[in-house]
Design a protein around this motif. Structure first.
Motif, PDB file in Angstrom:
ATOM      1  N   PHE A 332      -9.093 -32.502 -39.919  1.00  0.00           N
ATOM      2  CA  PHE A 332      -9.203 -32.276 -38.475  1.00  0.00           C
ATOM      3  C   PHE A 332     -10.462 -32.941 -37.968  1.00  0.00           C
ATOM      4  CE2 PHE A 332      -7.386 -28.746 -40.720  1.00  0.00           C
ATOM      5  CZ  PHE A 332      -6.154 -28.647 -40.108  1.00  0.00           C
ATOM      6  N   ASP A 333     -10.404 -33.410 -36.765  1.00  0.00           N
ATOM      7  CA  ASP A 333     -11.588 -34.001 -36.155  1.00  0.00           C
ATOM      8  C   ASP A 333     -11.717 -33.447 -34.739  1.00  0.00           C
ATOM      9  OD1 ASP A 333     -13.666 -35.485 -35.291  1.00  0.00           O
ATOM     10  OD2 ASP A 333     -12.879 -37.404 -35.991  1.00  0.00           O
ATOM     11  N   LYS A 334     -12.843 -32.778 -34.500  1.00  0.00           N
ATOM     12  CA  LYS A 334     -13.056 -32.156 -33.196  1.00  0.00           C
ATOM     13  C   LYS A 334     -13.958 -32.982 -32.295  1.00  0.00           C
ATOM     14  CE  LYS A 334     -12.700 -27.209 -32.885  1.00  0.00           C
ATOM     15  NZ  LYS A 334     -13.444 -25.973 -32.751  1.00  0.00           N
ATOM     16  N   ASN A 335     -14.687 -33.928 -32.880  1.00  0.00           N
ATOM     17  CA  ASN A 335     -15.678 -34.645 -32.078  1.00  0.00           C
ATOM     18  C   ASN A 335     -15.082 -35.868 -31.397  1.00  0.00           C
ATOM     19  OD1 ASN A 335     -17.667 -32.817 -32.964  1.00  0.00           O
ATOM     20  ND2 ASN A 335     -17.778 -33.961 -34.889  1.00  0.00           N
ATOM     21  N   LEU A 336     -14.043 -35.618 -30.635  1.00  0.00           N
ATOM     22  CA  LEU A 336     -13.308 -36.704 -30.007  1.00  0.00           C
ATOM     23  C   LEU A 336     -13.142 -36.416 -28.538  1.00  0.00           C
ATOM     24  CD1 LEU A 336     -10.384 -36.891 -32.545  1.00  0.00           C
ATOM     25  CD2 LEU A 336     -12.269 -38.522 -32.341  1.00  0.00           C
ATOM     26  N   CYS A 337     -12.851 -37.448 -27.794  1.00  0.00           N
ATOM     27  CA  CYS A 337     -12.459 -37.233 -26.419  1.00  0.00           C
ATOM     28  C   CYS A 337     -11.405 -38.255 -26.056  1.00  0.00           C
ATOM     29  CB  CYS A 337     -13.658 -37.327 -25.485  1.00  0.00           C
ATOM     30  SG  CYS A 337     -14.360 -38.971 -25.411  1.00  0.00           S
ATOM     31  N   LYS A 338     -10.748 -38.004 -24.960  1.00  0.00           N
ATOM     32  CA  LYS A 338      -9.725 -38.941 -24.487  1.00  0.00           C
ATOM     33  C   LYS A 338     -10.184 -39.515 -23.162  1.00  0.00           C
ATOM     34  CE  LYS A 338      -5.739 -37.434 -22.800  1.00  0.00           C
ATOM     35  NZ  LYS A 338      -4.368 -36.908 -22.763  1.00  0.00           N
ATOM     36  N   VAL A 339     -10.132 -40.826 -23.066  1.00  0.00           N
ATOM     37  CA  VAL A 339     -10.476 -41.495 -21.817  1.00  0.00           C
ATOM     38  C   VAL A 339      -9.211 -42.170 -21.313  1.00  0.00           C
ATOM     39  CG1 VAL A 339     -11.809 -43.396 -20.833  1.00  0.00           C
ATOM     40  CG2 VAL A 339     -12.888 -41.817 -22.450  1.00  0.00           C
ATOM     41  N   SER A 340      -8.858 -41.929 -20.056  1.00  0.00           N
ATOM     42  CA  SER A 340      -7.631 -42.497 -19.520  1.00  0.00           C
ATOM     43  C   SER A 340      -7.915 -43.313 -18.273  1.00  0.00           C
ATOM     44  CB  SER A 340      -6.626 -41.397 -19.156  1.00  0.00           C
ATOM     45  OG  SER A 340      -6.384 -40.569 -20.262  1.00  0.00           O
ATOM     46  N   VAL A 341      -7.185 -44.394 -18.170  1.00  0.00           N
ATOM     47  CA  VAL A 341      -7.233 -45.249 -16.983  1.00  0.00           C
ATOM     48  C   VAL A 341      -5.883 -45.079 -16.301  1.00  0.00           C
ATOM     49  CG1 VAL A 341      -7.365 -47.655 -16.220  1.00  0.00           C
ATOM     50  CG2 VAL A 341      -8.764 -46.867 -18.159  1.00  0.00           C
ATOM     51  N   VAL A 342      -5.886 -44.698 -15.027  1.00  0.00           N
ATOM     52  CA  VAL A 342      -4.645 -44.347 -14.341  1.00  0.00           C
ATOM     53  C   VAL A 342      -4.431 -45.229 -13.111  1.00  0.00           C
ATOM     54  CG1 VAL A 342      -3.412 -42.497 -13.112  1.00  0.00           C
ATOM     55  CG2 VAL A 342      -4.881 -41.929 -15.066  1.00  0.00           C
ATOM     56  N   GLY A 343      -3.215 -45.709 -12.935  1.00  0.00           N
ATOM     57  CA  GLY A 343      -2.924 -46.477 -11.726  1.00  0.00           C
ATOM     58  C   GLY A 343      -1.483 -46.960 -11.673  1.00  0.00           C
ATOM     59  N   LEU A 360     -14.474 -51.662 -23.600  1.00  0.00           N
ATOM     60  CA  LEU A 360     -14.984 -50.735 -24.615  1.00  0.00           C
ATOM     61  C   LEU A 360     -15.597 -51.517 -25.771  1.00  0.00           C
ATOM     62  CD1 LEU A 360     -12.021 -48.185 -24.534  1.00  0.00           C
ATOM     63  CD2 LEU A 360     -14.319 -47.838 -23.598  1.00  0.00           C
ATOM     64  N   ALA A 361     -14.950 -52.598 -26.156  1.00  0.00           N
ATOM     65  CA  ALA A 361     -15.451 -53.406 -27.279  1.00  0.00           C
ATOM     66  C   ALA A 361     -16.829 -53.970 -26.958  1.00  0.00           C
ATOM     67  CB  ALA A 361     -14.471 -54.536 -27.588  1.00  0.00           C
ATOM     68  N   ALA A 362     -17.016 -54.394 -25.706  1.00  0.00           N
ATOM     69  CA  ALA A 362     -18.298 -54.991 -25.329  1.00  0.00           C
ATOM     70  C   ALA A 362     -19.436 -53.991 -25.477  1.00  0.00           C
ATOM     71  CB  ALA A 362     -18.223 -55.510 -23.896  1.00  0.00           C
ATOM     72  N   SER A 363     -19.129 -52.701 -25.432  1.00  0.00           N
ATOM     73  CA  SER A 363     -20.169 -51.692 -25.646  1.00  0.00           C
ATOM     74  C   SER A 363     -20.075 -51.094 -27.044  1.00  0.00           C
ATOM     75  CB  SER A 363     -20.056 -50.578 -24.607  1.00  0.00           C
ATOM     76  OG  SER A 363     -20.436 -51.057 -23.353  1.00  0.00           O
ATOM     77  N   TYR A 385     -19.387 -41.042 -26.878  1.00  0.00           N
ATOM     78  CA  TYR A 385     -19.289 -42.205 -25.985  1.00  0.00           C
ATOM     79  C   TYR A 385     -18.445 -41.939 -24.736  1.00  0.00           C
ATOM     80  CZ  TYR A 385     -21.067 -44.679 -30.056  1.00  0.00           C
ATOM     81  OH  TYR A 385     -21.830 -45.080 -31.116  1.00  0.00           O
ATOM     82  N   GLY A 386     -17.959 -40.715 -24.591  1.00  0.00           N
ATOM     83  CA  GLY A 386     -17.021 -40.420 -23.504  1.00  0.00           C
ATOM     84  C   GLY A 386     -17.556 -40.770 -22.123  1.00  0.00           C
ATOM     85  N   GLU A 387     -18.754 -40.297 -21.819  1.00  0.00           N
ATOM     86  CA  GLU A 387     -19.276 -40.497 -20.461  1.00  0.00           C
ATOM     87  C   GLU A 387     -19.643 -41.961 -20.236  1.00  0.00           C
ATOM     88  OE1 GLU A 387     -22.069 -37.526 -19.238  1.00  0.00           O
ATOM     89  OE2 GLU A 387     -20.583 -35.935 -19.573  1.00  0.00           O
ATOM     90  N   LEU A 388     -20.161 -42.594 -21.265  1.00  0.00           N
ATOM     91  CA  LEU A 388     -20.467 -44.024 -21.170  1.00  0.00           C
ATOM     92  C   LEU A 388     -19.177 -44.807 -20.882  1.00  0.00           C
ATOM     93  CD1 LEU A 388     -22.324 -46.501 -21.552  1.00  0.00           C
ATOM     94  CD2 LEU A 388     -21.786 -46.402 -24.005  1.00  0.00           C
ATOM     95  N   ILE A 390     -16.501 -43.832 -19.435  1.00  0.00           N
ATOM     96  CA  ILE A 390     -16.068 -43.621 -18.054  1.00  0.00           C
ATOM     97  C   ILE A 390     -16.848 -44.544 -17.114  1.00  0.00           C
ATOM     98  CG2 ILE A 390     -16.190 -41.961 -16.132  1.00  0.00           C
ATOM     99  CD1 ILE A 390     -13.850 -41.425 -18.008  1.00  0.00           C
ATOM    100  N   ARG A 391     -18.161 -44.627 -17.324  1.00  0.00           N
ATOM    101  CA  ARG A 391     -18.983 -45.448 -16.416  1.00  0.00           C
ATOM    102  C   ARG A 391     -18.669 -46.932 -16.538  1.00  0.00           C
ATOM    103  NH1 ARG A 391     -22.919 -41.185 -17.351  1.00  0.00           N
ATOM    104  NH2 ARG A 391     -23.585 -42.218 -19.256  1.00  0.00           N
ATOM    105  N   ILE A 392     -18.494 -47.427 -17.758  1.00  0.00           N
ATOM    106  CA  ILE A 392     -18.255 -48.870 -17.876  1.00  0.00           C
ATOM    107  C   ILE A 392     -16.836 -49.229 -17.419  1.00  0.00           C
ATOM    108  CG2 ILE A 392     -20.034 -49.272 -19.645  1.00  0.00           C
ATOM    109  CD1 ILE A 392     -17.953 -49.186 -21.786  1.00  0.00           C
ATOM    110  N   LEU A 393     -15.897 -48.329 -17.597  1.00  0.00           N
ATOM    111  CA  LEU A 393     -14.545 -48.623 -17.111  1.00  0.00           C
ATOM    112  C   LEU A 393     -14.500 -48.547 -15.584  1.00  0.00           C
ATOM    113  CD1 LEU A 393     -12.477 -46.692 -19.798  1.00  0.00           C
ATOM    114  CD2 LEU A 393     -12.497 -49.179 -19.455  1.00  0.00           C
TER     115      LEU A 393
END
Ligand code: ASP
Ligand code: MG
Length: 401
Positions: A332-343, A360-363, A385-388, A390-393
């Motif tokens: 199990f891995d708990k230290n994850l987040c999901k980032v979504s781009v919607v449109g 994401l790769a560039a960062s 890296y979740g909040e980062l 969000i900002r770069i996307l």
């Protein structure tokens, strides 16, 4: 116009705020609109009532809970009607029953089955402002029911559908739906318009503003929804049917979901039916599986990974343990987040996903899982890296423009 206004708990949180809501309604009425107002309980009230009940037992009967909880909204409806009458306006307060709302019998989580709008429409024809206690109805036996937490939004949308209102305006302390959470990205911008489907995909962004079930119902009934603030005169966000010009905007928002955990199953028997058995059992436990990956099997076994809300991890573990001879090992891995781009624009434009991956790769952010739908790209990445991300996307898709 025929309008439904819905005021949430914070908007009617004390007597002064109820007075403020009354003024807003008077203004809309003076402008020549007919209005049905749906109200929540004063903020904190529903929780307080739940605490009262659990003083006696941790498992109070649900029928009595509905009797109890429905009272919160009735208080607000009556007070608001009284406030309007005191200003010389004709107003009438109604319970869910008086407003003609009939639900099924699933106490504390009932579904609306039908609304007979006659009483509401008669009152409007009498020149009255109708104030309805949200969050409630009655079942076919006449017992009071409630619609689940946040259910006043659902009452408002269902009523808007039943009376064929021109719009349903949902008032809270937030003035609309933003391109992302402004606490993460201060450059986030309020959206003027968003489609129902985008709103549903961006649920976590709108969670404080609109209950998800109510957005689904608005889509089904084709109700024009506005998310507005009762504390300002800002324009708000219109949530409506998708239109051609919406597709010109590639991306409407980026969303962070921190409540993610991944389960990885190794050496799973590679036989027909195994996925069906595992995911049926998880579903029976009410565990919401989101992304699923399965590798190509080698020598009769395969690896299977899936994501679930962190809060459901313990339940998932116990389900998986019951498959001991079909599954080699699990982790199990708990230290994850999901980032979504919607449109909705993704449907007709290529390269939206590639841009997210490049950004994401560039960062140097490693993508661990990917899933896509017609209008959404989601990636699972390390939580830190979740909040980062969000900002770069947000920047990459120029959402601040
Ligand atoms: N008062 C109920 C709740 O807190 C319903 C609502 O506010 O929409 O869940
Ligand atoms: Mg609410």
């Amino acid at each position: 116009m025929l309008l439904v206004h819905k005021y949430g708990g914070t908007s009617v949180g004390d007597l002064e705020r109820i007075e403020n809501v009354a003024s807003r309604i008077m203004k809309a009425s003076d402008a020549g609109n007919n209005i049905v107002v749906v109200v929540s309980a004063m903020s904190g009230e529903t929780n307080k009532l739940i605490d009262y009940a659990t003083h006696f037992t941790t498992t109070p009967a649900k029928q009595e809970m509905d009797m109890l909880l429905s009272s919160g909204e009735r208080v607000t409806a009556a007070l608001l009607a009284i406030a309007l009458q005191a200003k010389g306006y004709k107003a009438v307060a109604m319970t869910g029953r008086q407003a003609g709302i009939v639900t099924d019998s699933v106490h504390t989580y009932a579904r609306i089955k039908s609304i007979d709008p006659k009483a509401m429409l008669d009152a409007i024809n009498d020149g009255k402002i109708v104030i309805v206690a949200g969050f409630q109805g009655i079942n076919e036996d006449g017992n009071v029911t409630t619609l689940g937490r946040g259910g006043s939004d659902l009452s408002a949308v269902a009523i808007a559908g039943a009376i064929n209102a021109d719009a349903c305006e949902i008032y809270s302390d937030v003035d609309g739906i933003y391109t992302t959470d402004p606490r993460i990205e201060p450059k986030a911008k309020k959206l003027n318009t968003i489609s129902y489907d985008e709103m549903l995909e961006m649920a976590s962004l709108g969670a404080k503003v609109l209950q998800n079930r109510s957005v689904e119902l608005a889509k089904k009934l084709d109700v024009k929804l506005y998310a507005k603030s009762s504390f300002s005169d800002n324009e708000g966000t219109l949530i409506t049917k998708e239109s051609a010009n919406m597709e010109e905007v590639l991306v409407s928002g980026v969303v962070l979901d921190k409540n993610q955990a991944r389960v990885t199953l190794r050496n799973v028997s590679d036989r027909p039916g195994i996925a069906a058995e595992i995911f049926t059992k998880l579903a029976e436990m009410g565990i919401n599986v989101d992304m699923i990956t399965q590798n190509v099997g080698i020598d009769g076994s395969t690896n299977l990974g899936f994501t679930i809300p962190q809060s459901e991890l313990d339940n998932a573990k116990s389900v998986i343990e019951s498959f001991d001879h079909d599954i080699g090992s699990m982790d199990f891995d708990k230290n994850l987040c999901k980032v979504s781009v919607v449109g909705v624009g993704m449907k007709s434009h290529a390269g939206v996903a590639a841009k997210a991956f490049r950004t994401l790769a560039a960062s140097n952010i490693n993508i661990q899982m990917i899933s896509t739908s017609e209008i959404k790209i989601s990636v699972i990445i390390d939580e830190k890296y979740g909040e980062l991300a969000i900002r770069i996307l947000h920047d990459a898709y120029e959402l601040d423009k």
